[in-house]
Design a protein around this motif. Structure first.
Motif, PDB file in Angstrom:
ATOM      1  N   GLU A 208       0.801  -1.219   0.000  1.00  0.00           N
ATOM      2  CA  GLU A 208       0.000   0.000   0.000  1.00  0.00           C
ATOM      3  C   GLU A 208       0.838   1.276   0.000  1.00  0.00           C
ATOM      4  N   THR A 209       2.183   1.120   0.105  1.00  0.00           N
ATOM      5  CA  THR A 209       3.079   2.291   0.057  1.00  0.00           C
ATOM      6  C   THR A 209       4.073   2.175  -1.090  1.00  0.00           C
TER       7      THR A 209
ATOM      8  N   ASP B 198       6.426   2.508  -3.992  1.00  0.00           N
ATOM      9  CA  ASP B 198       6.973   3.688  -4.667  1.00  0.00           C
ATOM     10  C   ASP B 198       8.331   3.307  -5.239  1.00  0.00           C
TER      11      ASP B 198
ATOM     12  N   ASP C 178      -9.366  -0.092   3.068  1.00  0.00           N
ATOM     13  CA  ASP C 178      -8.786   1.114   2.474  1.00  0.00           C
ATOM     14  C   ASP C 178      -7.349   0.872   2.028  1.00  0.00           C
ATOM     15  N   ALA C 179      -6.596   0.133   2.832  1.00  0.00           N
ATOM     16  CA  ALA C 179      -5.208  -0.173   2.468  1.00  0.00           C
ATOM     17  C   ALA C 179      -5.151  -1.091   1.261  1.00  0.00           C
TER      18      ALA C 179
ATOM     19  N   GLU D 294      -5.731   0.972  -1.745  1.00  0.00           N
ATOM     20  CA  GLU D 294      -4.533   1.762  -2.041  1.00  0.00           C
ATOM     21  C   GLU D 294      -3.452   0.888  -2.687  1.00  0.00           C
TER      22      GLU D 294
ATOM     23  N   SER E 278      -4.258   0.517  -6.244  1.00  0.00           N
ATOM     24  CA  SER E 278      -3.971   1.773  -6.926  1.00  0.00           C
ATOM     25  C   SER E 278      -2.478   1.902  -7.202  1.00  0.00           C
ATOM     26  N   ARG E 279      -1.654   1.488  -6.243  1.00  0.00           N
ATOM     27  CA  ARG E 279      -0.203   1.547  -6.438  1.00  0.00           C
ATOM     28  C   ARG E 279       0.245   0.583  -7.540  1.00  0.00           C
TER      29      ARG E 279
ATOM     30  N   GLN F   2      -0.535   2.308 -10.778  1.00  0.00           N
ATOM     31  CA  GLN F   2       0.413   3.395 -11.055  1.00  0.00           C
ATOM     32  C   GLN F   2       1.756   2.870 -11.549  1.00  0.00           C
TER      33      GLN F   2
ATOM     34  N   VAL G 158     -10.340   0.487  -9.632  1.00  0.00           N
ATOM     35  CA  VAL G 158      -9.066   1.198  -9.755  1.00  0.00           C
ATOM     36  C   VAL G 158      -8.819   1.665 -11.182  1.00  0.00           C
TER      37      VAL G 158
END
Length: 225
Positions: free
Chosen positions: A61-62, A64, A86-87, A90, A93-94, A97, A195
């Motif tokens: 969820e983080t 990057d 929610d996580a 996310e 979504s990551r 991306q 998403v």
């Protein structure tokens, strides 16, 4: 990977069970995991094989990372370790991306079957053991789990014993509550499509056959337009 292309990201790569095999085949693949201990073991195993994988310590969820991917793999029901809704959204979504346009997300999941019976499911206690090559010690795992069918959450208990010359020389217990979130096929499809993924497919197990309602394992594939 053959259809969608490289580079590839192995999400929750652990100690490199899949990652190192792919690297040995010449596939351009990176790994990510939130466990420094797992990544350390992966690097050690890679060095023994003469490999130098790009590994990152991050949570789903983080996420990057410095480059996009053509294929993102989330094997072994690892997505279900993110048990907060929610996580989990996310994390998806990551993934989106980090995919290049035309890339593919592939996730394997353990199934949850809806029904009228909402009583918790408790798995029987079971043991698994292996022999440690370096000293002949027996490493034994004891495990059980409970599935809360109302909230679709799994709670687990594990104990690990190291037995050397008939004596327990080390022991560790771990309780995770909750450990994983369990989804129906329809729920995962809805999350992935929300998403932005398109051409979403649900396959039976690790095949290309369409999933059936009773599949214990299913694989979800989605494309980034």
């Amino acid at each position: 990977i053959a259809e969608s292309g490289q580079p590839v990201l192995d999400v929750v790569c652990g100690t490199g069970r899949l990652l190192l095999d792919y690297l040995q085949q010449g596939i351009d693949i990176d790994g990510v995991d939130n466990s420094p201990e797992m990544l350390m073991l992966c690097r050690q195993k890679a060095a023994q094989l003469g490999l130098q994988p790009a590994l990152y310590q991050q949570g789903m969820e983080t996420l990057d990372l410095p480059r996009p991917y053509r294929t993102i793999l989330v094997p072994s029901s690892s997505f279900q370790l993110v048990n907060e809704p929610d996580a989990a959204a996310e994390a998806l979504s990551r993934f989106y991306q980090h995919l290049a346009p035309g890339g593919t997300l592939v996730m394997a999941l353990l199934a949850y079957h809806t029904g009228d019976n909402k009583e918790p499911v408790v798995t029987g206690e079971w043991q698994q053991e292996v022999t440690r090559p370096e000293d002949g010690a027996i490493v034994r795992r004891w495990s059980r789990s409970m599935i809360d069918r109302v909230n679709q959450l799994e709670h687990t208990e594990d104990r690990y014993d190291v037995i050397l010359n008939g004596e327990v020389v080390a022991s560790e217990s771990l309780s995770r509550s909750p450990a994983t979130r369990i989804y129906t096929q329809a729920q995962v499809v809805e999350l992935v499509e929300r998403v932005g993924f398109t051409n979403v497919r649900v396959c039976s197990g690790f095949t290309r056959q369409p999933a059936t309602p009773t599949d214990a394992v299913f694989t979800v594939l989605g494309a980034k337009p």
